[in-house]
Write an enzyme that holds these catalytic residues in place. Sequence first.
Site, mmCIF file in Angstrom:
data_model
loop_
_atom_site.group_PDB
_atom_site.id
_atom_site.type_symbol
_atom_site.label_atom_id
_atom_site.label_comp_id
_atom_site.label_asym_id
_atom_site.label_seq_id
_atom_site.Cartn_x
_atom_site.Cartn_y
_atom_site.Cartn_z
ATOM 1 N N CYS A 96 40.310 56.647 34.946
ATOM 2 C CA CYS A 96 38.999 56.851 35.296
ATOM 3 C C CYS A 96 38.883 58.067 36.337
ATOM 4 O O CYS A 96 39.647 57.985 37.673
ATOM 5 C CB CYS A 96 38.430 55.441 36.329
ATOM 6 S SG CYS A 96 36.781 55.746 36.912
ATOM 7 N N HIS A 124 49.803 46.024 40.912
ATOM 8 C CA HIS A 124 48.521 46.332 40.051
ATOM 9 C C HIS A 124 48.617 47.904 39.500
ATOM 10 O O HIS A 124 49.215 48.613 40.215
ATOM 11 C CB HIS A 124 47.153 46.213 40.812
ATOM 12 C CG HIS A 124 45.827 46.208 40.055
ATOM 13 N ND1 HIS A 124 45.453 47.593 39.739
ATOM 14 C CD2 HIS A 124 45.070 45.579 39.317
ATOM 15 C CE1 HIS A 124 44.356 47.324 38.820
ATOM 16 N NE2 HIS A 124 44.261 46.082 38.700
ATOM 17 N N GLU A 126 46.763 50.206 38.814
ATOM 18 C CA GLU A 126 46.325 51.403 39.602
ATOM 19 C C GLU A 126 46.974 51.615 40.878
ATOM 20 O O GLU A 126 47.125 52.709 41.123
ATOM 21 C CB GLU A 126 44.634 50.945 40.065
ATOM 22 C CG GLU A 126 43.910 52.025 40.901
ATOM 23 C CD GLU A 126 42.581 51.696 41.372
ATOM 24 O OE1 GLU A 126 41.934 50.838 40.641
ATOM 25 O OE2 GLU A 126 42.264 51.983 42.539
ATOM 26 N N SER A 218 42.208 41.013 35.313
ATOM 27 C CA SER A 218 41.196 41.953 35.777
ATOM 28 C C SER A 218 40.927 41.607 37.262
ATOM 29 O O SER A 218 40.555 40.522 37.683
ATOM 30 C CB SER A 218 39.940 41.964 34.581
ATOM 31 O OG SER A 218 38.742 42.432 35.575
ATOM 32 N N SER A 219 41.109 42.799 37.991
ATOM 33 C CA SER A 219 41.057 42.708 39.354
ATOM 34 C C SER A 219 39.772 42.390 39.868
ATOM 35 O O SER A 219 39.143 41.418 40.671
ATOM 36 C CB SER A 219 41.653 43.784 40.155
ATOM 37 O OG SER A 219 41.469 43.905 41.530
ATOM 38 N N ASN A 220 38.817 43.315 39.058
ATOM 39 C CA ASN A 220 37.219 43.430 39.419
ATOM 40 C C ASN A 220 36.843 41.707 39.125
ATOM 41 O O ASN A 220 35.835 41.555 39.966
ATOM 42 C CB ASN A 220 36.785 44.499 39.026
ATOM 43 C CG ASN A 220 36.235 44.397 37.735
ATOM 44 O OD1 ASN A 220 35.337 43.814 37.285
ATOM 45 N ND2 ASN A 220 36.894 44.946 36.674
HETATM 46 S S1 SF4 Z 1 36.072 49.779 37.924
HETATM 47 FE FE1 SF4 Z 1 37.615 51.206 37.589
HETATM 48 S S2 SF4 Z 1 37.314 52.195 35.787
HETATM 49 FE FE2 SF4 Z 1 35.316 51.181 36.373
HETATM 50 S S3 SF4 Z 1 34.349 52.750 37.531
HETATM 51 FE FE3 SF4 Z 1 35.455 51.443 38.923
HETATM 52 S S4 SF4 Z 1 37.282 52.547 39.076
HETATM 53 FE FE4 SF4 Z 1 36.327 53.604 37.269
#
Ligand code: SF4
Length: 312
Positions: A96, A124, A126, A218-220
């Site tokens: 990204c 992780h 990232e 998934s972290s988010n």
């Molecule tokens: S969640 Fe990760 S892949 Fe999506 S915009 Fe944010 S940084 Fe980029």
Amino acid sequence: MEVFLATPRGFCAGVVRAIDVVDLALEKYGPPVYVKHEIVHNPYVVETLEAKGSITVQDVDEIPPNSVVVFSAHGSPPEDFKKAKERGLKVIDATCPLVTKVHNEARKYAKEGQKILLVGHPGHQEVMGTMGQASMELVDEREEINLPDWDPSTPVAVLTQTTLSVMDTARAVEEIRERFPNARIKNDICYATTNRQVAVKQLAAKSDLVLVIGAQQSSNCSRLRDVAEANGVPAFLINGANDLDGLPLDGVQRIGIISGASTPELLVEQVVKALKPEKVTTISSAAEDITFVLPREFRNTSSDRVRDQTMI
Ligand code: SF4
């Protein structure tokens, strides 16, 4: 029962781009196309691309020489690019652009002679990619903050993983600032993470229970569940409709639903359908119209390509 659907939810621009890159690589080079690490953290997405001919591996060493490989959206350390070159691999980088920005910052600060602190989660993908860019110390904002024993006057630059809890990170940054008053702070939590956390807060205020649709790794998505719980409602992170059995939904009148940045909309639709609500109300908190350009080699082939969020 009423369902409240949060907007924005689902795919971010970085995920759309990464999936497009694998699709385009399959079209251009034919299968198999190797993908280093899950292209995004969602099993449905990974399996759908694998059905088209991608092969997911965890390490560059697993890829046969002279193959095509896509590096995942989470970013990769320089060591992986070096190994790929040694094996004669054609690398297409789906990192990204917002993660690449953090990599660039890390290298810049290291060059300027600053000590770097990265706020993020050990292990992780990232974080592994970012930590490979320069020498830095990792601070996990979920734990008691342990800072390195540097002199308070040390020039310190602070970077963050893009998918952290906005609130927990702010607390960690405050502690860092107290110890290193001159620290240069970069908040790298991305727009998609921030917007979905704002959205889930609004959802929690309206709902008796919140369902976050997305993968456990998934972290988010995990942070969305945490934020909902921190706002006083029970919250569950589920992959999709098949995980509804066993959840304490009996008698719940208002269910809030949101999905993380790597979750296809199809999975949300299936959950809503399975719940059979009497009413569905959308709760909007922000508009998103961000898109990222594709890697150079695909730019001409895909100008009219628009990803349908219900598919992948
Ligand atoms: S969640 Fe990760 S892949 Fe999506 S915009 Fe944010 S940084 Fe980029």
